[in-house]
Design a protein around this motif. Structure first.
Motif, short mmCIF file in Angstrom:
data_model
loop_
_atom_site.label_atom_id
_atom_site.label_comp_id
_atom_site.label_asym_id
_atom_site.label_seq_id
_atom_site.Cartn_x
_atom_site.Cartn_y
_atom_site.Cartn_z
N CYS A 227 0.83 -1.20 0.00
CA CYS A 227 0.00 0.00 0.00
C CYS A 227 0.86 1.25 0.00
O CYS A 227 0.59 2.21 -0.72
CB CYS A 227 -0.93 -0.02 1.20
N GLU A 228 1.92 1.23 0.80
CA GLU A 228 2.83 2.39 0.83
C GLU A 228 3.50 2.58 -0.54
O GLU A 228 3.61 3.68 -1.04
CB GLU A 228 3.92 2.20 1.90
N LEU A 229 3.93 1.48 -1.12
CA LEU A 229 4.56 1.57 -2.44
C LEU A 229 3.57 2.11 -3.46
O LEU A 229 3.92 2.87 -4.36
CB LEU A 229 5.10 0.20 -2.89
N ALA A 230 2.31 1.72 -3.29
CA ALA A 230 1.28 2.18 -4.22
C ALA A 230 1.13 3.70 -4.19
O ALA A 230 0.81 4.32 -5.21
CB ALA A 230 -0.06 1.51 -3.90
N THR A 231 1.37 4.32 -3.03
CA THR A 231 1.26 5.78 -2.98
C THR A 231 2.33 6.42 -3.87
O THR A 231 2.10 7.44 -4.49
CB THR A 231 1.40 6.33 -1.54
N TYR A 232 3.49 5.78 -3.92
CA TYR A 232 4.56 6.30 -4.78
C TYR A 232 4.21 6.09 -6.26
O TYR A 232 4.37 6.98 -7.09
CB TYR A 232 5.88 5.60 -4.46
N LEU A 233 3.75 4.88 -6.55
CA LEU A 233 3.40 4.59 -7.96
C LEU A 233 2.27 5.50 -8.42
O LEU A 233 2.21 5.91 -9.58
CB LEU A 233 3.02 3.13 -8.12
N SER A 234 1.39 5.79 -7.50
CA SER A 234 0.25 6.64 -7.83
C SER A 234 0.71 8.05 -8.20
O SER A 234 0.21 8.65 -9.15
CB SER A 234 -0.72 6.67 -6.65
N LEU A 235 1.68 8.57 -7.47
CA LEU A 235 2.20 9.89 -7.81
C LEU A 235 2.78 9.89 -9.23
O LEU A 235 2.47 10.76 -10.05
CB LEU A 235 3.29 10.33 -6.83
N VAL A 236 3.59 8.89 -9.51
CA VAL A 236 4.22 8.80 -10.83
C VAL A 236 3.16 8.69 -11.91
O VAL A 236 3.18 9.39 -12.93
CB VAL A 236 5.18 7.58 -10.88
N SER A 237 2.20 7.83 -11.66
CA SER A 237 1.13 7.60 -12.63
C SER A 237 0.30 8.86 -12.89
O SER A 237 -0.01 9.20 -14.03
CB SER A 237 0.25 6.46 -12.09
#
Ligand code: ADP
Ligand code: MG
Ligand code: MG
Ligand code: MG
Ligand code: MG
Ligand code: MG
Length: 709
Positions: free
Chosen positions: A603-613
């Motif tokens: 979930c934490e990693l997803a917050t990073y991927l979400s920013l990039v996306s």
């Protein structure tokens, strides 16, 4: 950067005479490393980031903000901090000791600008997923420690460039008048550079080699009240102190360009770099090649440089300005005069996108290479005689077309093959967007690859997000054996496009259509020999691959032009609407699906991927766009492209406030900074921590949606 040993730096005419000796010794040192380390195996998968800061002197009620020139004092204070030293954090240039392997606290480094700092983690990161979550807290810790060793009014900020560097009047603290002997700039004083002799010498010798000052011209952004043609009002045509003062009378400052004339305008920029250690040299060479085409994509995606010298620029990123700020080429090398004294025409500055692929991968086709690559044939032959393969010899023989710029007399007495100083002299002043770093002489470090194109972001959340994304992408590249090859000339073209205003939204970039491996390859064939019969190479058939075949997409055999297409950053990062291209973020997600990651970490990693996306899709703004909107919305802005002291003050103030709030938690609610939710979005809510949930209800920023990052 290596340790800064003191010595007698040669001025250009003398240095030039010793250039061959440095190259010769550098190649001998390189062959020594090569022979020692080419068979090195099973090095750990380590990586590390570098974050660069501007140090500003800011107070709420003084409209003037200054660049603080106290780098040396700040580094000294950091080095003298006993608590820091106990934990292993220190300043390597000032505490030149070995055996710092157990560092847990960050390490601070000097940089070109005397208003800059660099910080790295105390030791490189592993690639454990939990460890990835340590990056952001560590970046915050670096900022906190840096701040604690500054004056109350000093702040480390992560803007790529100081918006009013070189603008008329005082912009440094303390004040020094411009036109020093080293830079000969009419806009910035020599004192703006790190006073260590290496840096002024670097600047002066680049200028001498060129035969004139560097010319850093950035197109002005034409707003509704910007005159057209626009003439840079800060250029003085009546200076007669140095011969170089003639430059502007000879056309160095054309209409419609912001004119800058010194290395500090480029090398004074901050970036975000990531270094990866590979398990062996071949993996390193693979990573170097596969990350190369991503350089311009990540540059456009991290765009953060819309202002120079107090004017809005017509470009969004720093890259070409740095390139021009250290362009040491002579008129002959530039093709302005027939070749007489110099050896060859050189198409690029020594700071530029890289021109070589270096892997022995059979998928690397001859057609991808640069047909105009300049190499030193003598050096190449020497490397091949020394046992290096043609491909890697070509790479280094290309880097070694450059002269060493800074040479210390003392280093030329005797060749020490246990050192790498002469090799590093050339290597580390080839500032390409990828760097292939051989193991240093002394310790147990492996072959490393550095990814150098990204712009620094305003907050540590963003810097961590882009770092972690790149780390995960390298894992996916290796795990899925991805193939991002396109002709390297197209990477160059992409690099230019990345400069365009809002390139992330409006530009298309060359990118490989099918990035998945084709059928099992015949091992170790060289160029162009991966041509499987048509129809058998359409997509992945690797055992265990999650990706279906995609009939019709060229995998390797057909004409090169069919292998790549022009895609938007959104398509490259998030995938194309028709599903033909999967997208880098979905690829990373597939990689995460294929390994064991606990729910919370994921979930934490997803917050990073979400920013990039979301940056890629345009749902969120780049820092460049955010800053442009901030300026446009400022009451003092007259839509004439001028970013005056008042706007600058409030922008710097906003950036400081943002990071102070970030340090205290992730809740940016109520900050009152325009456009914040368009910059950072609302990513953290999903992981369900109490603080986030609580903050979510009450954060309204200037009518924007709640901001909880
Ligand atoms: P440079 O300025 O030459 O690029 P730095 O020493 O400033 O190099 O930073 C390089 C980065 O590489 C740092 O983040 C550091 O933690 C990291 N690093 C150090 N050793 C290794 C290693 N063996 N493998 C991968 N990364 C490393
Ligand atoms: Mg560094
Ligand atoms: Mg460096
Ligand atoms: Mg640096
Ligand atoms: Mg670096
Ligand atoms: Mg104000």
């Amino acid at each position: 950067m290596g340790l800064l040993a003191l010595g007698t730096a040669l001025e250009w005419p003398e240095a030039k005479k010793r250039a061959d000796q440095v190259r010769e010794w550098g190649i001998k040192q390189l062959l020594e490393i090569w022979n020692k380390a080419k068979g090195k195996e099973r090095d750990a998968l380590l990586w590390g980031d570098e974050v660069e800061y501007l140090v500003v002197n800011y107070t709420k009620d003084n409209e003037k903000v200054y660049l603080s020139l106290r780098q040396a004092e700040i580094l000294k204070a950091l080095a003298a901090d006993k608590d820091l030293a106990k934990e292993g954090g220190c300043v390597p240039a000032l505490q030149d000791t070995d055996g710092k392997k157990s560092n847990t606290l960050p390490v601070f480094h000097p940089e070109f600008g005397r208003f800059m700092l660099e910080a790295t983690p105390g030791k490189p990161w592993g690639i454990g997923f939990k460890e990835l979550l340590g990056v952001e807290p560590d970046m915050k810790l670096r900022r906190k420690i840096a701040k604690e060793h500054m004056l109350t009014s000093e702040y480390p900020i992560t803007l790529t460039t100081y918006p009013r560097i070189g603008a008329p009047g005082q912009f440094t603290d303390p004040y020094y008048p411009p036109s020093g002997d080293k830079l000969r700039s009419q806009f910035v004083p020599d004192e703006i550079a790190n006073p260590h002799i290496r840096f002024p010498t670097l600047a002066a010798n680049i200028r001498s080699r060129r035969g004139r000052k560097v010319q850093v011209n950035v197109p002005i952004f034409h707003d509704q009240n910007t005159p057209n043609p626009w003439k840079d009002p800060t250029v003085n045509y009546d200076l007669h102190k140095f011969p170089e003062d003639d430059d502007v009378r000879n056309g160095a400052a054309p209409d419609n360009f912001i004119h800058m004339d010194a290395m500090a305008f480029g090398m004074g920029s901050c970036c975000l770099q990531i270094t990866f250690q590979a398990k062996n040299i071949n993996e390193g060479r693979t990573l170097y090649d596969q990350l190369s085409p991503l350089g311009p994509i990540m540059l456009a995606l991290t765009a953060a440089t819309p202002i120079y010298k107090g004017f809005l620029a017509g470009t969004d990123v720093r890259w070409n300005q740095i390139s021009r700020a250290v362009d040491c080429r002579t008129p002959e090398e530039l093709g302005e005069k027939p070749l007489k004294n110099d050896r060859w025409r050189i198409p690029k500055s020594r700071y530029a996108s890289n021109s070589t692929y270096i892997s022995l991968d059979h998928r690397l086709r001859e057609e991808y290479m640069d047909p105009d690559l300049v190499v030193d044939p003598k050096i190449k032959a020497e490397l091949i005689n020394g046992g290096m393969d043609d491909r890697l010899a070509t790479h280094f023989a290309h880097l070694f077309i450059r002269d060493p710029i800074v040479i210390f007399e003392e280093d030329l007495q005797e060749l020490d093959l246990s050192k790498t100083d002469h090799f590093e002299n050339i290597q580390s002043t080839n500032w390409q967007h990828m760097r292939f770093k051989p193991p240093p002489a002394e310790n147990n470090i492996g072959w490393r690859v550095e990814f150098r194109s990204m712009e620094i972001q305003v907050t540590d959340f963003e810097n961590a997000a882009f770092s972690v994304f790149m780390v995960l992408l390298t894992r996916a590249i290796l795990s899925f054996d991805l193939n991002f090859y396109i002709p390297i000339k197209k990477v160059d073209e992409n690099m230019e496009r990345a400069h365009n205003l809002d390139a992330v939204l409006h530009d298309k970039f060359y990118f490989r259509k099918n990035v998945f491996p084709s059928r099992p390859s015949r091992a170790n064939t060289v160029f162009g020999d991966d041509a499987a019969p048509n129809g058998t190479n359409g997509g992945s058939s690797r055992p265990g691959s999650r990706y279906p075949s995609r009939p019709g997409s060229p995998g390797g055999g057909g004409p090169v032009e069919l292998e790549y297409a022009e895609m938007s950053i959104d398509e490259i990062v998030n995938g194309s609407a028709d599903g033909a291209f999967p997208g880098l973020v979905p690829i990373v997600e597939s990689y995460l699906d294929s390994v064991n990651v606990d729910v919370e970490t994921r979930c934490e990693l997803a917050t990073y991927l979400s920013l990039v996306s979301k940056r890629a899709s345009g749902e969120l703004d780049t820092a460049a766009r955010w800053i442009r909107n901030f300026v446009a919305a400022h009451p003092a802005y007259r839509h004439d492209s001028v970013v005056g002291d008042d706007i600058n003050h409030d922008l710097i103030g906003a950036v400081i406030e943002l990071c102070e709030r970030e340090a205290a938690g992730r809740n940016f609610a109520g900050l009152g900074i325009p456009g914040l939710s368009r910059l950072l979005g609302k990513f953290r809510g999903g992981c369900g921590s109490e603080a986030d949930a609580e903050a979510e209800g009450n954060g309204v920023v200037n009518g924007d949606a709640p901001v909880v990052v």
